[in-house]
Write a protein that holds these residues in place. Structure first.
Motif, short mmCIF file in Angstrom:
data_model
loop_
_atom_site.label_atom_id
_atom_site.label_comp_id
_atom_site.label_asym_id
_atom_site.label_seq_id
_atom_site.Cartn_x
_atom_site.Cartn_y
_atom_site.Cartn_z
N LYS A 127 0.86 -1.20 0.00
CA LYS A 127 0.00 0.00 0.00
C LYS A 127 0.89 1.24 0.00
CE LYS A 127 -4.13 -2.03 0.94
NZ LYS A 127 -5.42 -1.77 0.26
N ILE A 128 0.39 2.28 -0.61
CA ILE A 128 1.11 3.56 -0.63
C ILE A 128 0.12 4.68 -0.34
CG2 ILE A 128 2.89 2.78 -2.23
CD1 ILE A 128 1.34 4.23 -4.46
N PRO A 129 0.58 5.84 0.18
CA PRO A 129 -0.32 6.98 0.38
C PRO A 129 -0.90 7.43 -0.97
CG PRO A 129 1.73 7.30 1.57
CD PRO A 129 1.94 6.12 0.68
N ASP A 130 -2.18 7.74 -0.96
CA ASP A 130 -2.85 8.19 -2.18
C ASP A 130 -2.29 9.56 -2.57
OD1 ASP A 130 -4.49 8.87 -4.23
OD2 ASP A 130 -6.37 8.63 -3.13
N PRO A 131 -1.57 9.65 -3.70
CA PRO A 131 -0.99 10.94 -4.09
C PRO A 131 -2.04 11.98 -4.46
CG PRO A 131 -0.68 9.30 -5.82
CD PRO A 131 -1.24 8.57 -4.65
N ALA A 132 -3.25 11.51 -4.76
CA ALA A 132 -4.30 12.45 -5.16
C ALA A 132 -5.12 12.95 -3.97
CB ALA A 132 -5.23 11.78 -6.18
N VAL B 90 -6.27 14.91 -0.64
CA VAL B 90 -6.05 16.28 -0.14
C VAL B 90 -6.65 16.38 1.27
CG1 VAL B 90 -6.48 18.73 -0.50
CG2 VAL B 90 -6.11 17.23 -2.47
N LYS B 91 -5.95 17.03 2.14
CA LYS B 91 -6.46 17.20 3.50
C LYS B 91 -7.73 18.04 3.49
CE LYS B 91 -4.50 20.04 6.44
NZ LYS B 91 -3.55 20.63 7.42
N PRO B 92 -8.79 17.59 4.15
CA PRO B 92 -10.03 18.37 4.21
C PRO B 92 -9.80 19.75 4.84
CG PRO B 92 -10.40 16.13 4.97
CD PRO B 92 -8.93 16.29 4.82
N TRP C 154 -3.02 14.75 10.01
CA TRP C 154 -3.68 14.16 8.84
C TRP C 154 -2.68 13.36 8.02
CZ3 TRP C 154 -3.04 14.61 3.49
CH2 TRP C 154 -4.06 14.05 2.72
N HIS C 155 -3.12 12.19 7.57
CA HIS C 155 -2.32 11.36 6.68
C HIS C 155 -3.18 10.97 5.49
CE1 HIS C 155 0.96 10.78 9.57
NE2 HIS C 155 0.01 10.65 10.50
N ALA C 156 -2.56 10.94 4.35
CA ALA C 156 -3.28 10.51 3.15
C ALA C 156 -3.68 9.04 3.29
CB ALA C 156 -2.40 10.70 1.91
N PRO C 157 -4.87 8.67 2.87
CA PRO C 157 -5.28 7.26 2.95
C PRO C 157 -4.40 6.40 2.04
CG PRO C 157 -6.85 8.52 1.63
CD PRO C 157 -5.91 9.52 2.24
N LEU C 158 -4.30 5.12 2.41
CA LEU C 158 -3.49 4.19 1.63
C LEU C 158 -4.30 3.57 0.50
CD1 LEU C 158 -1.58 2.31 4.48
CD2 LEU C 158 -0.80 4.27 3.11
N ILE C 159 -3.64 3.35 -0.60
CA ILE C 159 -4.26 2.69 -1.76
C ILE C 159 -3.34 1.57 -2.22
CG2 ILE C 159 -5.48 4.78 -2.49
CD1 ILE C 159 -3.29 5.09 -4.65
N GLU C 160 -3.88 0.69 -3.07
CA GLU C 160 -3.07 -0.38 -3.62
C GLU C 160 -1.91 0.21 -4.42
OE1 GLU C 160 -3.52 -3.55 -3.09
OE2 GLU C 160 -5.42 -3.40 -2.00
#
Length: 539
Positions: free
Chosen positions: A235-240, A242-244, A326-332
């Protein structure tokens, strides 16, 4: 007719002669007579412990006694003829009694292989090569009945120690016990304690000995290197992401409870502690050397019946607006290739084996270090028939054990539950707990569980508390295994580089990463929970 009678008589005589021959052990030492001149005490400087020919406590039976605490001991008996371990069944058996218990020390035997030319018995020491080491050993996290085979690798010519995996634990009492190892022609091994089978294994099975007698066919290529572009992140942080806009990273974890009100009867002007009115300045107190004397503090009795004393402050509570960093959510990870492993290559040290290449036994030695005295060895036997070993157990060990058992029961009944003795029920509980502690997946927590069990053995009156403590430890471990650390992520099917053979699976059990993550998560949960303001006494 007379001829038939003669034939029958001859057959019966031959039968009984054969039975007598079968019943004879290859070697037997009862220690009924002094061991001097028959057993040789090591003259090496390290071995200062004094061996004695002494009676077992409460019996007229003699044995070989460890007479001093915190010493190293070494003694050896050379056999008239070396005993082969390759032909048929071989039974190794001996008795030992830990008359003063065993907190840290060994009580095992070494079955020595033929030594190098020029070796003499009085030079026996830890380096004297053996074929088999067998018997009790207990210290710290170690609590086992060893069975170690030293086996020669036919490819390298080196001797390797192969330890029986998950051996039985040492009985936790001061009674006589008999230890039996049965080596069978089908490569099976059985370990008995007091005639009861406690462990079975097979010398050629990879799961029964560590390391296995037969090496793996393939090994990881030591020259294989992980490519620089190999990505192991599932998993990696979603580069797209954005913090709310409404995410406030600076919001505190706790805030004052504005709705809280000072309890009625709170004594603002009373200190929580006062000078002890009963204290007086010591006569030998010197103000110049010791400084100005101050009376020690004691709890203010006026605060005992009040909700509190001293300055009242509003308690803190969890901040509902707190979100943390805040951390970016993880994606595949689209570039994920799996955990990299070196390719497998043929093991140059691999060999096939139909039977272990046992070295013959040329001598029997006892080479131990122990913090306890009172260890008594007796009735050492080597035989080719299990029935012979059973007969000797019934004749030499069982009568002593029955007497000791009855005496122990009487003492427990007379002393009651509070005298610190272990009851039979408690011993069974502790034996089960030791077996739990030896489970492979509990390896990281073994020491902690042993500490708890050993406290219970010393203080049997808190057995229930010990059970609860171990249960809590077990529940904590299961919780961490199931839910600990960060939430488990579903890994994509790893792409493994082509290899010469199937790669050995990586075992992540026992790694500290999951535990650390769980600890951090627990710490943050504890920190987030509302807490009352600490009083001055607590500070």
């Amino acid at each position: 007719m007379d001829r038939m009678k003669c034939i029958l008589v001859c057959l019966v005589a031959c039968f009984f002669t054969l039975q007598l021959c079968v019943a004879d052990p290859i070697f037997y030492e009862s220690f009924d007579e002094s061991f001097e001149r028959r057993w040789i005490v090591s003259e090496k400087d390290d071995y200062e412990g004094v061996w004695k020919h002494a009676k077992s406590e409460g019996h007229d039976d003699y044995g070989l006694l460890v007479s001093e605490k915190a010493k190293k001991y070494a003694i050896v008996k050379e056999l008239d003829e070396a005993v082969s371990l390759k032909d048929g069944t071989i039974v190794l058996q001996f008795e030992t009694r830990l008359q003063n218990g065993l907190e840290c020390g060994g009580a095992y035997l070494k079955y020595l292989r033929p030594q190098a030319a020029g070796w003499i018995a009085k030079e026996f020491n830890n380096d004297s090569p053996y074929s088999i080491m067998f018997g009790p050993d207990k210290c710290g996290s170690t609590n086992k009945v060893h069975f170690i085979l030293k086996h020669k690798n036919p490819k390298t010519g080196e001797y390797v120690e192969h330890h029986l995996k998950f051996p039985p634990s040492v009985p936790a009492d001061k009674l006589s016990h008999v230890y039996t190892a049965i080596i069978k022609p089908d490569n099976d091994l059985a370990i008995l304690i007091d005639g009861e089978e406690k462990k079975t294994a097979n010398f050629l099975k990879g799961d029964d000995f560590e390391p296995p007698l037969i090496p793996a066919k393939t090994i990881p290529d030591p020259d294989d290197k992980k490519p620089e572009d190999w990505d192991e992140r599932a998993k990696i942080p979603d580069p797209a992401a954005v913090k709310p806009d409404d995410w406030d990273e600076d919001a505190p974890m706790e805030i004052e409870d504005e709705e809280a009100e000072k309890p009625e009867g709170w004594l603002d002007d009373e200190p929580e502690e006062i000078d002890d009115p009963e204290a007086s300045k010591p006569e030998d107190w010197d103000d110049e050397e010791d400084g100005e004397w101050e009376a020690p503090k004691t709890d203010n009795p006026k605060c005992a019946d009040a909700p509190g004393c001293g300055e009242w402050k509003k308690p803190m509570k969890s901040n509902p607006a707190y979100k943390g960093k805040w951390h970016a959510p993880l994606i595949e990870n689209p570039n994920y290739k799996g955990i990299w492993k070196p390719q497998e290559i043929p093991n140059p040290d691999y060999f096939e084996l139909e039977k272990p290449d046992f070295e013959p036994v040329a001598a029997i030695g006892i080479e131990i270090w122990t913090m306890q005295d009172g260890i008594l060895f007796d009735n050492i036997l080597i035989a080719t028939d299990e029935k012979v070993a059973e007969e000797y157990r019934q004749k030499t060990w069982k009568p002593k054990f029955d007497v000791e058992k009855e005496k122990q029961k009487a003492e427990e009944a007379a002393a009651g539950d509070s005298d610190g003795n272990l009851s039979e029920f408690q011993k069974k509980i502790f034996e089960v707990l030791y077996k739990f502690a030896n489970l492979p997946f509990l390896a990281n927590y073994k020491l902690k569980i042993y500490d708890i069990i050993e406290k219970g053995e010393k203080q049997p009156n808190i057995t229930i508390g010990i059970l609860v403590s171990v249960a809590l430890v077990m529940l904590t471990i299961f919780y961490r295994i199931l839910f600990g650390g960060k939430k488990a992520v579903a890994k994509a099917t790893p792409e493994v580089r082509p290899a010469a053979g199937a790669a050995k699976p990586v075992n992540n059990e026992g790694s500290s990463s999951g535990e650390n993550e769980g600890d951090k998560e627990n710490e943050s949960e504890d920190a987030a929970a509302p807490r009352r303001r600490a009083t001055r006494r607590e500070n």
